[in-house]
Design an enzyme around this catalytic site. Structure first.
Site, PDB file in Angstrom:
ATOM      1  N   TYR A 100       0.849  -1.205   0.000  1.00 54.05           N
ATOM      2  CA  TYR A 100       0.000   0.000   0.000  1.00 54.05           C
ATOM      3  C   TYR A 100       0.879   1.249   0.000  1.00 54.05           C
ATOM      4  CZ  TYR A 100      -3.680   3.247   1.595  1.00 54.05           C
ATOM      5  OH  TYR A 100      -4.563   4.302   1.708  1.00 54.05           O
ATOM      6  N   LYS A 104       1.056   4.298  -2.799  1.00 57.11           N
ATOM      7  CA  LYS A 104       0.721   5.686  -2.449  1.00 57.11           C
ATOM      8  C   LYS A 104       1.930   6.615  -2.648  1.00 57.11           C
ATOM      9  CE  LYS A 104      -3.600   5.150  -1.588  1.00 57.11           C
ATOM     10  NZ  LYS A 104      -4.598   5.842  -2.418  1.00 57.11           N
TER      11      LYS A 104
HETATM   12  N1  LIG Z   1      -9.702   6.170   5.093  1.00 55.33           N
HETATM   13  C1  LIG Z   1      -8.439   6.408   5.365  1.00 55.33           C
HETATM   14  O1  LIG Z   1      -7.998   6.341   6.519  1.00 55.33           O
HETATM   15  C2  LIG Z   1      -7.481   6.799   4.262  1.00 55.33           C
HETATM   16  C3  LIG Z   1      -6.205   7.262   4.631  1.00 55.33           C
HETATM   17  C4  LIG Z   1      -5.319   7.618   3.632  1.00 55.33           C
HETATM   18  C5  LIG Z   1      -5.693   7.543   2.310  1.00 55.33           C
HETATM   19  N2  LIG Z   1      -6.936   7.089   1.982  1.00 55.33           N
HETATM   20  C6  LIG Z   1      -7.258   7.018   0.556  1.00 55.33           C
HETATM   21  O2  LIG Z   1      -8.436   7.767   0.313  1.00 55.33           O
HETATM   22  C7  LIG Z   1      -9.105   7.241  -0.840  1.00 55.33           C
HETATM   23  C8  LIG Z   1     -10.555   6.988  -0.483  1.00 55.33           C
HETATM   24  O3  LIG Z   1     -10.563   5.962   0.510  1.00 55.33           O
HETATM   25  P1  LIG Z   1     -11.786   5.687   1.493  1.00 55.33           P
HETATM   26  O4  LIG Z   1     -11.251   5.748   2.864  1.00 55.33           O
HETATM   27  O5  LIG Z   1     -12.977   6.504   1.123  1.00 55.33           O
HETATM   28  O6  LIG Z   1     -12.009   4.140   1.132  1.00 55.33           O
HETATM   29  P2  LIG Z   1     -13.350   3.307   1.085  1.00 55.33           P
HETATM   30  O7  LIG Z   1     -14.236   3.737   2.172  1.00 55.33           O
HETATM   31  O8  LIG Z   1     -12.908   1.868   1.053  1.00 55.33           O
HETATM   32  O9  LIG Z   1     -13.950   3.712  -0.327  1.00 55.33           O
HETATM   33  C9  LIG Z   1     -13.253   3.335  -1.484  1.00 55.33           C
HETATM   34  C10 LIG Z   1     -13.877   4.011  -2.668  1.00 55.33           C
HETATM   35  O10 LIG Z   1     -13.202   3.513  -3.837  1.00 55.33           O
HETATM   36  C11 LIG Z   1     -14.169   2.990  -4.739  1.00 55.33           C
HETATM   37  N3  LIG Z   1     -13.617   1.824  -5.435  1.00 55.33           N
HETATM   38  C12 LIG Z   1     -13.019   0.752  -4.897  1.00 55.33           C
HETATM   39  N4  LIG Z   1     -12.624  -0.100  -5.846  1.00 55.33           N
HETATM   40  C13 LIG Z   1     -12.984   0.467  -7.037  1.00 55.33           C
HETATM   41  C14 LIG Z   1     -12.834   0.089  -8.395  1.00 55.33           C
HETATM   42  N5  LIG Z   1     -12.206  -1.035  -8.747  1.00 55.33           N
HETATM   43  N6  LIG Z   1     -13.343   0.908  -9.356  1.00 55.33           N
HETATM   44  C15 LIG Z   1     -13.959   2.065  -9.018  1.00 55.33           C
HETATM   45  N7  LIG Z   1     -14.110   2.486  -7.752  1.00 55.33           N
HETATM   46  C16 LIG Z   1     -13.625   1.698  -6.761  1.00 55.33           C
HETATM   47  C17 LIG Z   1     -15.338   2.565  -3.867  1.00 55.33           C
HETATM   48  O11 LIG Z   1     -16.501   2.522  -4.649  1.00 55.33           O
HETATM   49  P3  LIG Z   1     -17.751   1.606  -4.184  1.00 55.33           P
HETATM   50  O12 LIG Z   1     -18.226   2.186  -2.908  1.00 55.33           O
HETATM   51  O13 LIG Z   1     -18.684   1.740  -5.318  1.00 55.33           O
HETATM   52  O14 LIG Z   1     -17.190   0.234  -4.020  1.00 55.33           O
HETATM   53  C18 LIG Z   1     -15.355   3.680  -2.829  1.00 55.33           C
HETATM   54  O15 LIG Z   1     -16.011   4.814  -3.344  1.00 55.33           O
HETATM   55  C19 LIG Z   1      -8.341   5.966  -1.221  1.00 55.33           C
HETATM   56  O16 LIG Z   1      -7.457   6.268  -2.271  1.00 55.33           O
HETATM   57  C20 LIG Z   1      -7.558   5.634   0.042  1.00 55.33           C
HETATM   58  O17 LIG Z   1      -6.398   4.886  -0.222  1.00 55.33           O
HETATM   59  C21 LIG Z   1      -7.838   6.718   2.918  1.00 55.33           C
END
Ligand SMILES: NC(=O)c1ccc[n+]([C@@H]2O[C@H](COP(=O)([O-])OP(=O)(O)OC[C@H]3O[C@@H](n4cnc5c(N)ncnc54)[C@H](OP(=O)(O)O)[C@@H]3O)[C@@H](O)[C@H]2O)c1
Length: 214
Positions: A100, A104
């Site tokens: 991961y 990133k």
């Molecule tokens: N949450 C954290 O603590 C955190 C920290 C650092 C960085 N991030 C980054 O922030 C971003 C958003 O993460 P999040 O926390 O919102 O994650 P999440 O709750 O798991 O949501 C993931 C999102 O990505 C979409 N997705 C997953 N696989 C996909 C695919 N193959 N094609 C199209 N869409 C896809 C999902 O769509 P569906 O809902 O339709 O499946 C959902 O909208 C990510 O890049 C993550 O790495 C998150």
């Protein structure tokens, strides 16, 4: 709205086609979709490694590539922007998140290089480094504030990002102070981070062993 797997063959053209049809022009691309699978590298299935590289790195690069012609046109009239959502882990690689972290850090470096390539075009590239945020992605992790994974609410993080974009910032870090201090220490003295994490390595491994969103 278009719902599709952005890692699928042909997805970039499908996304661009749908955006052009719905909006006419394109002045922002947000590469946000991402996934995670924590754990010791040797315990990570090959499919999970590939899934992280495909979604967190290859898909945003190919989407950006496909969107650039339309974004360049829009940038001639108004500031246009590509927003790549990386992670605070791009600023300090954490144990049990090797793949991961690689994806990133990779998308962050991609943004830096592209921003320089686009200098003078009116097209900006911003990189977002969210710290732990209370989304579905974090539901399977039990790592909390004591291990440096204090979570911020989504609305706070989104507000910070939108405000920073409004100020034309290109490097947007929403991490909490403890994690930010570790990122700064890593930049100055990476081995000091190893030493700081070592005493709680087992505890961290236990807390993140089921952390996955794939
Ligand atoms: N949450 C954290 O603590 C955190 C920290 C650092 C960085 N991030 C980054 O922030 C971003 C958003 O993460 P999040 O926390 O919102 O994650 P999440 O709750 O798991 O949501 C993931 C999102 O990505 C979409 N997705 C997953 N696989 C996909 C695919 N193959 N094609 C199209 N869409 C896809 C999902 O769509 P569906 O809902 O339709 O499946 C959902 O909208 C990510 O890049 C993550 O790495 C998150």
């Amino acid at each position: 709205m278009l719902a599709l797997d952005v890692t699928a063959d042909g997805a970039p053209d499908a996304v661009l086609g749908a955006a052009r049809e719905a909006l006419g022009s394109l002045d922002i691309l947000v590469n946000n979709a991402g996934n995670v699978r924590a754990g010791r590298l040797e315990d990570c299935a090959v499919e999970d490694v590939r899934a992280m590289v495909d979604l967190n790195l290859t898909a945003p690069i190919l989407l950006t590539r496909a969107a650039l012609p339309a974004l360049r046109v829009a940038a001639q009239e108004r500031t246009s922007v590509i927003v790549n959502v990386a992670s605070g882990i791009a600023l300090v690689g954490l144990p049990f998140y090797a793949t991961y972290a690689a994806t990133k850090t990779g998308i962050a470096a991609f943004g830096h290089a592209l921003r320089r390539e686009l200098h003078g075009s009116g097209l900006h590239v911003a990189t977002v480094y969210p710290g732990a945020t209370a989304t579905a992605m974090m539901d399977t992790s039990t790592a909390g504030e004591d291990l440096g994974f204090g979570r911020r609410a989504v609305y706070e993080v989104v507000t910070d990002i939108v405000d920073a974009l409004g100020r034309d910032e290109h490097e947007i870090n929403t991490s909490l102070p403890t994690r930010r201090a570790m990122q700064e220490l890593h930049a100055r003295d990476p081995l000091a981070v190893d030493a700081a994490l070592a005493p709680r390595l087992q505890e961290l491994e236990l807390a993140v062993r089921h952390h996955r969103s794939i």
